[in-house]
Design an enzyme around this catalytic site. Structure first.
Site, short mmCIF file in Angstrom:
data_model
loop_
_atom_site.label_atom_id
_atom_site.label_comp_id
_atom_site.label_asym_id
_atom_site.label_seq_id
_atom_site.Cartn_x
_atom_site.Cartn_y
_atom_site.Cartn_z
N SER A 50 50.80 36.26 47.21
CA SER A 50 50.85 37.06 46.00
C SER A 50 52.91 37.09 46.62
O SER A 50 53.27 37.28 47.10
CB SER A 50 50.31 38.25 46.20
OG SER A 50 50.74 39.30 46.87
N ASP A 82 49.51 33.00 45.10
CA ASP A 82 49.26 33.82 44.03
C ASP A 82 49.44 34.42 43.19
O ASP A 82 50.19 34.45 43.39
CB ASP A 82 48.22 34.95 45.07
CG ASP A 82 46.49 35.59 43.83
OD1 ASP A 82 46.37 34.94 43.10
OD2 ASP A 82 46.82 37.19 44.23
N HIS A 207 39.13 36.63 39.30
CA HIS A 207 40.18 37.07 39.80
C HIS A 207 39.85 38.49 40.04
O HIS A 207 38.79 39.23 39.16
CB HIS A 207 40.73 37.16 39.11
CG HIS A 207 42.14 35.89 39.10
ND1 HIS A 207 43.73 36.05 40.06
CD2 HIS A 207 42.39 34.18 39.08
CE1 HIS A 207 43.78 34.84 40.69
NE2 HIS A 207 43.70 33.96 39.27
O1 G3H Z 1 44.84 37.46 42.96
C1 G3H Z 1 44.02 38.82 43.50
C2 G3H Z 1 43.11 39.25 43.31
O2 G3H Z 1 42.33 38.65 41.76
C3 G3H Z 1 42.42 40.18 43.90
O3 G3H Z 1 41.75 41.02 43.19
O4 G3H Z 1 42.13 43.11 44.41
O5 G3H Z 1 41.29 43.51 42.25
O6 G3H Z 1 39.73 41.94 44.52
P1 G3H Z 1 40.91 42.40 44.01
ZN ZN Z 2 44.14 38.07 40.45
#
Ligand code: G3H
Ligand code: ZN
Length: 305
Positions: A50, A82, A207
Site C-alpha cells: 500500500s 494496492d 477488497h
Molecule cells: O486493499 C486491501 C484490502 O482491501 C484489505 O482489507 O484489511 O479489511 O482485509 P482488510
Molecule cells: Zn482495499
C-alpha cells in the site's frame, strides 16, 4: 522464479472459479509468511504494497524484499500496488518493477476516475503491466450501512468503465468494508451478478475481505471474484502473536524471537485464506498452472476439491 504479472493468474482464477489471495506485506517477516504459505499450498500469490507501506519501508525496500522472496520460490508471485490513489505513485511503481498496479480513483467523480485510470492503463500496458481500477468505493470501518449502500458499484457503469479505461481487473464495492476486526459483513451478490454479467471477461476484485462472511466469499467466487485482498486479518495475527510472545518472554531482548512468532501466526492465516479461496493445488511442481483449471463452481460440485 522472477515476478510474474497478475494477468495470467487472474485469468486462470476467473476460469477456474477460485481466487488469488492478495496479501498486504509491510515488512520482511510478512513477506516471508505469505510466500512460505503459498509455496507449501502450491498457490499463486499476490503480494501487495500500500502507499502506507511504501511510506513506512521506502519504495525500493518494499519492492526489493518481494522480488527476493519471489526469486526463492517456485510458485508464481506478483508484486502489486494496492490503492494507488495517485498518478505519479503508479508511474514510480512501474519504474520500480511492480508487475501489477492499482489506480484507486474511488474518491473522484466517475468521469475523472475514468480519465486517470485510462492514462495509467495506457502507460502500464506499454510495459506489459496490468492495472486494477475501482468502481464504487469500499469504505473503512466506522461507515454506516447507508454510507456503504450509497458507495456501492453501479452495475450499469461497469461496461463503460472497462471499455473506456482498458483496465485489466476491477475492484467492486459490493458491501465489504476495510479493516473490520471480525467477520460479519455479507455481500450484495445480486449486484455482483449484474456486474459480472456486464463484464464477464474481467476479473473482479474483493477488497476488505477480513470482515466478510466465509459463505459470501465462497459464493462470490462463482460470479467473477478472482482476486481477494486480505490485510487486517493477517496484521491482527502477527501483532497479537508477537505481543503474546513478548509477554511470555519479557526478558528476551532478541527481536527476532518475537517477530518469528508473528511470522508463524500470519503464515497460518495466509494458508487458511488460500484454502478458502481454493487457489491451493493450482500450481504444478514445475511452477505452471494446472490445465484445465482445478476448481469449479461450488454449486456444481458441492465442496471445493
Ligand atoms: O486493499 C486491501 C484490502 O482491501 C484489505 O482489507 O484489511 O479489511 O482485509 P482488510
Ligand atoms: Zn482495499
Amino acid at each position: 522464479m522472477p515476478l510474474v504479472t497478475t494477468k495470467q493468474m487472474l485469468k486462470a482464477a476467473l476460469e477456474g472459479h477460485f481466487a488469488v489471495g492478495a496479501f498486504n506485506a509491510n515488512n520482511m517477516e510478512m513477506v516471508q509468511a505469505i510466500v512460505e504459505a503459498a509455496t507449501e499450498e502450491r498457490a499463486p500469490v499476490i503480494l501487495q504494497v500500500s502507499q502506507g507501506a511504501i511510506r513506512y519501508a521506502g519504495l525500493s525496500f518494499a519492492a526489493g524484499i518481494v522480488k527476493i522472496a519471489a526469486a526463492n520460490t517456485d510458485v508464481p508471485v506478483a508484486l502489486h500496488l494496492d490503492h494507488g490513489t495517485d498518478f505519479d505513485q503508479n508511474v514510480l511503481c512501474l519504474r520500480e518493477g511492480f508487475t501489477s498496479l492499482m489506480f484507486d480513483g474511488s474518491s473522484l467523480p466517475l468521469e475523472e476516475n475514468i480519465a486517470i485510470s485510462k492514462r495509467i492503463c495506457e502507460i502500464a500496458h506499454i510495459c506489459g503491466i496490468p492495472v486494477e481500477t475501482e468502481l464504487g468505493k469500499v469504505l473503512k470501518r466506522g461507515a454506516t450501512p447507508e454510507e456503504i449502500e450509497d458507495a456501492m458499484a453501479k452495475p450499469e457503469d461497469a461496461k463503460r468503465f472497462i471499455a473506456e479505461t482498458g483496465a485489466d481487473s476491477l475492484a467492486v464495492a459490493i458491501g465489504s468494508v476495510h479493516a473490520l476486526l471480525s467477520q460479519g459483513a455479507g455481500l450484495d451478490i445480486e449486484r455482483l451478478k449484474a456486474i459480472h454479467a456486464a463484464i464477464p471477461e474481467t476479473p473482479l476484485v474483493l477488497h476488505g475481505s477480513s470482515g466478510v462472511l466465509e459463505e459470501s466469499i465462497v459464493e462470490a467466487m462463482n460470479y467473477g471474484i478472482a482476486k481477494i485482498n486480505v490485510a487486517t486479518y493477517l496484521s491482527q495475527a502477527f501483532t497479537f502473536a508477537m505481543f503474546d510472545h513478548l509477554k511470555a518472554h519479557p526478558d528476551d531482548e532478541d527481536p527476532r524471537k518475537h517477530l518469528a512468532a508473528g511470522r508463524e501466526a500470519a503464515k497460518e492465516r495466509v494458508r487458511e485464506k488460500i484454502r478458502l479461496f481454493r487457489s491451493n493445488g493450482t500450481i504444478t511442481s514445475s511452477g505452471s498452472f494446472k490445465s484445465p483449471p482445478t476448481h469449479h463452481r461450488v454449486a456444481d460440485i458441492g465442496e471445493p476439491e
